[in-house]
Motif scaffolding. Structure first.
Motif, PDB file in Angstrom:
ATOM      1  N   TYR A  17       0.830  -1.204   0.000  1.00 38.77           N
ATOM      2  CA  TYR A  17       0.000   0.000   0.000  1.00 38.77           C
ATOM      3  C   TYR A  17       0.868   1.259   0.000  1.00 38.77           C
ATOM      4  O   TYR A  17       0.574   2.221  -0.716  1.00 38.77           O
ATOM      5  CB  TYR A  17      -0.960   0.026   1.191  1.00 38.77           C
ATOM      6  CG  TYR A  17      -1.855   1.237   1.129  1.00 38.77           C
ATOM      7  CD1 TYR A  17      -2.960   1.262   0.287  1.00 38.77           C
ATOM      8  CD2 TYR A  17      -1.567   2.385   1.871  1.00 38.77           C
ATOM      9  CE1 TYR A  17      -3.759   2.381   0.184  1.00 38.77           C
ATOM     10  CE2 TYR A  17      -2.362   3.507   1.776  1.00 38.77           C
ATOM     11  CZ  TYR A  17      -3.457   3.495   0.936  1.00 38.77           C
ATOM     12  OH  TYR A  17      -4.247   4.617   0.836  1.00 38.77           O
ATOM     13  N   TYR A  20       2.010   2.093  -3.420  1.00 39.09           N
ATOM     14  CA  TYR A  20       0.911   2.754  -4.142  1.00 39.09           C
ATOM     15  C   TYR A  20       0.813   4.220  -3.714  1.00 39.09           C
ATOM     16  O   TYR A  20       0.776   5.131  -4.544  1.00 39.09           O
ATOM     17  CB  TYR A  20      -0.399   2.017  -3.861  1.00 39.09           C
ATOM     18  CG  TYR A  20      -1.650   2.793  -4.185  1.00 39.09           C
ATOM     19  CD1 TYR A  20      -2.088   2.908  -5.504  1.00 39.09           C
ATOM     20  CD2 TYR A  20      -2.408   3.385  -3.182  1.00 39.09           C
ATOM     21  CE1 TYR A  20      -3.248   3.603  -5.809  1.00 39.09           C
ATOM     22  CE2 TYR A  20      -3.563   4.076  -3.480  1.00 39.09           C
ATOM     23  CZ  TYR A  20      -3.981   4.182  -4.792  1.00 39.09           C
ATOM     24  OH  TYR A  20      -5.128   4.877  -5.088  1.00 39.09           O
ATOM     25  N   ALA A  21       0.786   4.458  -2.423  1.00 43.58           N
ATOM     26  CA  ALA A  21       0.609   5.808  -1.893  1.00 43.58           C
ATOM     27  C   ALA A  21       1.747   6.734  -2.326  1.00 43.58           C
ATOM     28  O   ALA A  21       1.515   7.927  -2.589  1.00 43.58           O
ATOM     29  CB  ALA A  21       0.497   5.767  -0.374  1.00 43.58           C
ATOM     30  N   ARG A  23       3.279   6.847  -5.075  1.00 45.57           N
ATOM     31  CA  ARG A  23       3.137   7.233  -6.480  1.00 45.57           C
ATOM     32  C   ARG A  23       1.798   7.908  -6.771  1.00 45.57           C
ATOM     33  O   ARG A  23       1.596   8.473  -7.848  1.00 45.57           O
ATOM     34  CB  ARG A  23       3.299   5.987  -7.351  1.00 45.57           C
ATOM     35  CG  ARG A  23       4.687   5.393  -7.205  1.00 45.57           C
ATOM     36  CD  ARG A  23       4.827   3.993  -7.760  1.00 45.57           C
ATOM     37  NE  ARG A  23       4.332   3.866  -9.123  1.00 45.57           N
ATOM     38  CZ  ARG A  23       4.062   2.703  -9.699  1.00 45.57           C
ATOM     39  NH1 ARG A  23       4.242   1.576  -9.044  1.00 45.57           N
ATOM     40  NH2 ARG A  23       3.618   2.650 -10.928  1.00 45.57           N
ATOM     41  N   PHE A  24       0.887   7.864  -5.820  1.00 41.37           N
ATOM     42  CA  PHE A  24      -0.490   8.305  -6.042  1.00 41.37           C
ATOM     43  C   PHE A  24      -0.616   9.785  -6.401  1.00 41.37           C
ATOM     44  O   PHE A  24      -1.281  10.146  -7.366  1.00 41.37           O
ATOM     45  CB  PHE A  24      -1.340   7.991  -4.803  1.00 41.37           C
ATOM     46  CG  PHE A  24      -2.753   8.453  -4.926  1.00 41.37           C
ATOM     47  CD1 PHE A  24      -3.679   7.684  -5.591  1.00 41.37           C
ATOM     48  CD2 PHE A  24      -3.160   9.663  -4.379  1.00 41.37           C
ATOM     49  CE1 PHE A  24      -4.985   8.104  -5.730  1.00 41.37           C
ATOM     50  CE2 PHE A  24      -4.463  10.096  -4.505  1.00 41.37           C
ATOM     51  CZ  PHE A  24      -5.385   9.309  -5.184  1.00 41.37           C
ATOM     52  N   LEU A  28      -2.403  11.572  -9.626  1.00 38.06           N
ATOM     53  CA  LEU A  28      -3.610  12.379  -9.415  1.00 38.06           C
ATOM     54  C   LEU A  28      -3.402  13.796  -9.936  1.00 38.06           C
ATOM     55  O   LEU A  28      -4.272  14.344 -10.619  1.00 38.06           O
ATOM     56  CB  LEU A  28      -3.973  12.412  -7.931  1.00 38.06           C
ATOM     57  CG  LEU A  28      -5.271  13.125  -7.579  1.00 38.06           C
ATOM     58  CD1 LEU A  28      -6.480  12.366  -8.137  1.00 38.06           C
ATOM     59  CD2 LEU A  28      -5.394  13.293  -6.069  1.00 38.06           C
ATOM     60  N   TYR A  74      -2.492   5.341 -13.779  1.00 38.97           N
ATOM     61  CA  TYR A  74      -3.249   4.947 -12.600  1.00 38.97           C
ATOM     62  C   TYR A  74      -3.502   3.442 -12.574  1.00 38.97           C
ATOM     63  O   TYR A  74      -3.387   2.806 -11.522  1.00 38.97           O
ATOM     64  CB  TYR A  74      -4.569   5.708 -12.464  1.00 38.97           C
ATOM     65  CG  TYR A  74      -5.219   5.328 -11.153  1.00 38.97           C
ATOM     66  CD1 TYR A  74      -4.661   5.746  -9.954  1.00 38.97           C
ATOM     67  CD2 TYR A  74      -6.318   4.477 -11.108  1.00 38.97           C
ATOM     68  CE1 TYR A  74      -5.182   5.345  -8.738  1.00 38.97           C
ATOM     69  CE2 TYR A  74      -6.844   4.069  -9.896  1.00 38.97           C
ATOM     70  CZ  TYR A  74      -6.272   4.505  -8.715  1.00 38.97           C
ATOM     71  OH  TYR A  74      -6.770   4.089  -7.514  1.00 38.97           O
ATOM     72  N   ILE A  77      -0.477   1.757 -11.034  1.00 37.68           N
ATOM     73  CA  ILE A  77      -0.292   1.820  -9.574  1.00 37.68           C
ATOM     74  C   ILE A  77      -1.468   1.210  -8.818  1.00 37.68           C
ATOM     75  O   ILE A  77      -1.298   0.724  -7.698  1.00 37.68           O
ATOM     76  CB  ILE A  77      -0.002   3.251  -9.073  1.00 37.68           C
ATOM     77  CG1 ILE A  77      -1.209   4.156  -9.193  1.00 37.68           C
ATOM     78  CG2 ILE A  77       1.228   3.819  -9.755  1.00 37.68           C
ATOM     79  CD1 ILE A  77      -1.064   5.487  -8.476  1.00 37.68           C
ATOM     80  N   ALA A  78      -2.652   1.223  -9.397  1.00 32.79           N
ATOM     81  CA  ALA A  78      -3.841   0.689  -8.725  1.00 32.79           C
ATOM     82  C   ALA A  78      -3.704  -0.797  -8.424  1.00 32.79           C
ATOM     83  O   ALA A  78      -4.334  -1.298  -7.485  1.00 32.79           O
ATOM     84  CB  ALA A  78      -5.089   0.951  -9.556  1.00 32.79           C
ATOM     85  N   ARG A  81      -2.807  -1.038  -4.895  1.00 31.69           N
ATOM     86  CA  ARG A  81      -3.930  -0.777  -3.973  1.00 31.69           C
ATOM     87  C   ARG A  81      -4.851  -1.977  -3.906  1.00 31.69           C
ATOM     88  O   ARG A  81      -5.262  -2.404  -2.825  1.00 31.69           O
ATOM     89  CB  ARG A  81      -4.719   0.462  -4.390  1.00 31.69           C
ATOM     90  CG  ARG A  81      -5.886   0.738  -3.425  1.00 31.69           C
ATOM     91  CD  ARG A  81      -6.753   1.883  -3.864  1.00 31.69           C
ATOM     92  NE  ARG A  81      -7.279   1.774  -5.196  1.00 31.69           N
ATOM     93  CZ  ARG A  81      -8.353   1.046  -5.540  1.00 31.69           C
ATOM     94  NH1 ARG A  81      -8.993   0.321  -4.647  1.00 31.69           N
ATOM     95  NH2 ARG A  81      -8.776   1.040  -6.790  1.00 31.69           N
TER      96      ARG A  81
END
Length: 97
Positions: A17, A20-21, A23-24, A28, A74, A77-78, A81
């Protein structure tokens, strides 16, 4: 019309997680989304809530949301998540006017 994405997440693999975070926000920002809330200790005022984290995003319209959500960046990277959390993600339209 503005749309909001609300995610209620339980994190079961912190390392994945966190990847993911990390790169989020870059992804976005590329699609002009806004992070309004990311709280791992929200207070429950009524009822029961079985998750750890709540996230609230804002997009100027549904098309912008879908462009971000389906973007190669996205989608890439998703995967982290989806592999590291359970929960639900909903979209809601803002009020007109």
């Amino acid at each position: 019309m503005t749309v909001y994405v609300l995610a209620q997440l339980s994190i079961h693999d912190r390392d994945t997680y966190d990847r993911y975070a990390a790169r989020f926000m870059d992804v976005l920002d590329r699609y002009d989304g806004r992070l309004l809330v990311a709280d791992e200790a929200p207070s429950v005022l009524e009822g029961s809530w079985g998750h750890q984290k709540v996230v609230l995003l804002e997009f100027s319209n549904r098309e912008q949301l879908e462009t971000w959500r389906s973007s190669r960046e996205y989608v890439d990277i998703a995967k982290d998540r989806l592999a590291s959390t359970t929960g639900c993600v909903v979209v809601a339209e803002g009020l007109a006017g």
